[in-house]
Design a protein around this motif. Structure first.
Motif, PDB file in Angstrom:
ATOM      1  N   SER A 120     198.795 -31.745   7.073  1.00 14.53           N
ATOM      2  CA  SER A 120     197.407 -31.679   6.617  1.00 14.53           C
ATOM      3  C   SER A 120     196.609 -32.894   7.056  1.00 14.53           C
ATOM      4  CB  SER A 120     197.344 -31.553   5.091  1.00 14.53           C
ATOM      5  OG  SER A 120     197.782 -32.749   4.473  1.00 14.53           O
ATOM      6  N   ALA A 146     194.872 -27.769   6.800  1.00 13.00           N
ATOM      7  CA  ALA A 146     196.319 -27.813   6.643  1.00 13.00           C
ATOM      8  C   ALA A 146     196.991 -26.597   7.268  1.00 13.00           C
ATOM      9  CB  ALA A 146     196.687 -27.899   5.163  1.00 13.00           C
ATOM     10  N   LYS A 171     192.980 -34.793   5.699  1.00 12.31           N
ATOM     11  CA  LYS A 171     191.972 -34.838   4.644  1.00 12.31           C
ATOM     12  C   LYS A 171     190.959 -35.924   4.973  1.00 12.31           C
ATOM     13  CE  LYS A 171     195.052 -33.283   0.919  1.00 12.31           C
ATOM     14  NZ  LYS A 171     195.597 -33.580  -0.421  1.00 12.31           N
ATOM     15  N   ASP A 172     189.680 -35.632   4.683  1.00 16.65           N
ATOM     16  CA  ASP A 172     188.670 -36.673   4.814  1.00 16.65           C
ATOM     17  C   ASP A 172     188.296 -37.188   3.429  1.00 16.65           C
ATOM     18  OD1 ASP A 172     186.982 -34.806   3.680  1.00 16.65           O
ATOM     19  OD2 ASP A 172     185.668 -34.594   5.414  1.00 16.65           O
ATOM     20  N   SER A 187     191.898 -24.419   3.432  1.00 11.34           N
ATOM     21  CA  SER A 187     191.489 -25.273   4.549  1.00 11.34           C
ATOM     22  C   SER A 187     190.034 -25.078   4.925  1.00 11.34           C
ATOM     23  CB  SER A 187     192.373 -24.999   5.773  1.00 11.34           C
ATOM     24  OG  SER A 187     193.678 -25.455   5.565  1.00 11.34           O
ATOM     25  N   HIS A 229     187.314 -32.444   2.081  1.00  8.94           N
ATOM     26  CA  HIS A 229     187.719 -31.410   3.032  1.00  8.94           C
ATOM     27  C   HIS A 229     189.188 -31.576   3.397  1.00  8.94           C
ATOM     28  CE1 HIS A 229     183.305 -31.916   3.961  1.00  8.94           C
ATOM     29  NE2 HIS A 229     183.381 -30.640   3.621  1.00  8.94           N
ATOM     30  N   THR A 230     189.868 -30.448   3.559  1.00 10.27           N
ATOM     31  CA  THR A 230     191.269 -30.441   3.958  1.00 10.27           C
ATOM     32  C   THR A 230     191.479 -29.390   5.040  1.00 10.27           C
ATOM     33  OG1 THR A 230     192.018 -31.111   1.758  1.00 10.27           O
ATOM     34  CG2 THR A 230     193.649 -30.110   3.205  1.00 10.27           C
TER      35      THR A 230
END
Length: 259
Positions: free
Chosen positions: A185, A195, A187-188, A230, A192-193
């Protein structure tokens, strides 16, 4: 001696189409030169009873700006020489008509990109001999200057990066899963993700293209879908913290600049 003096003059870049200077295509800019029209934000509003003014339904990018429409770019070109030379120049330029081209000019921080159309040829004659031709080239261009590709190596865990330009851009991710990782994954810091999950260990290279015009996710060359939670998120300009889990890799992007 004259040639040597010219070689010492400061170099001035000519406009280029698809990376080729116009002079190499046997064309020069006419007096009208290059015209780059303004781009306008794409907005949407709706009247609502019991409410003053209009309700703003405009879609916004992660910076809070409305998405921009295309912009028109016009080049007025001419070619001079013998009839055979002019025909060769016409043929080369006309081969680009209807295709997507790039235009760069001097020290702009990137290139314009859009579909090209060709106007009517205005041939000039001296008696029975053709001596020149004039034509207008139009490009229905993306609103932003698209910069050169940049690549950033990312490690497992937190990474701090700086995204150039002044508008959000869409990155490409090339990831290498950690040994025995079943979930990979990114992530920011904005929730947001993105994955990928599997019931078995993920092996092979993971490549993710987030551009809405050509979006795909592949694992070892095979198409896959991200997890339901996602999001193919863009990268706004500025400093970001990205957290990678179960992988390391490379982030590639082309900065976007509005001028």
């Amino acid at each position: 001696m004259l040639y040597q003096r010219r070689m010492r003059l400061p170099h001035v870049e000519d406009p280029t189409l698809n990376g080729v200077p116009l002079e190499r295509m046997m064309f020069s800019l006419a007096a009208d030169g290059i015209t780059i029209d303004a781009t306008k934000p794409t907005t949407s509003t709706q009247d609502m009873p019991g409410r003053d003014g209009q309700l703003d339904l405009t879609l916004e990018d992660p910076t809070g700006a409305a998405y921009m429409g295309n912009r028109a770019i016009t080049l007025t070109l001419y070619a001079i020489g013998g009839e055979d030379d002019i025909l060769a120049a016409k043929t080369r330029l006309a081969a680009l008509a209807g295709t997507i081209v790039t235009l760069s000019w001097r020290s702009l921080p990137g290139e314009y990109r859009g579909r090209m159309s060709l106007g009517a040829w205005a041939d000039k004659w001296a008696g029975p001999r053709q001596i020149a031709t004039l034509v207008t080239v139009s490009i229905d261009a993306h609103p932003y200057l698209i910069g050169r590709g940049r690549s950033i190596a990312l490690k497992t865990g937190a990474n701090t990066i700086h995204v150039k330009g002044n508008r959000p851009c869409w990155p490409t991710w090339t990831l290498t899963p950690a040994a025995n990782a079943k979930t990979v994954s990114i992530k920011d810091a904005h929730g947001h993700t993105l994955a990928v999950a599997s019931t078995t260990a993920i092996t092979g290279r993971i490549s993710i293209i987030t551009d809405p015009d050509h979006r795909e996710l592949r694992v070892n060359g095979n198409l896959m879908a991200p997890t339901l939670e996602s999001d193919y998120f863009p990268l706004p300009p500025g400093v970001h913290t990205l957290a990678l889990t179960g992988c390391a890799g490379i982030l590639t992007y082309r900065p976007l600049t509005l001028i």
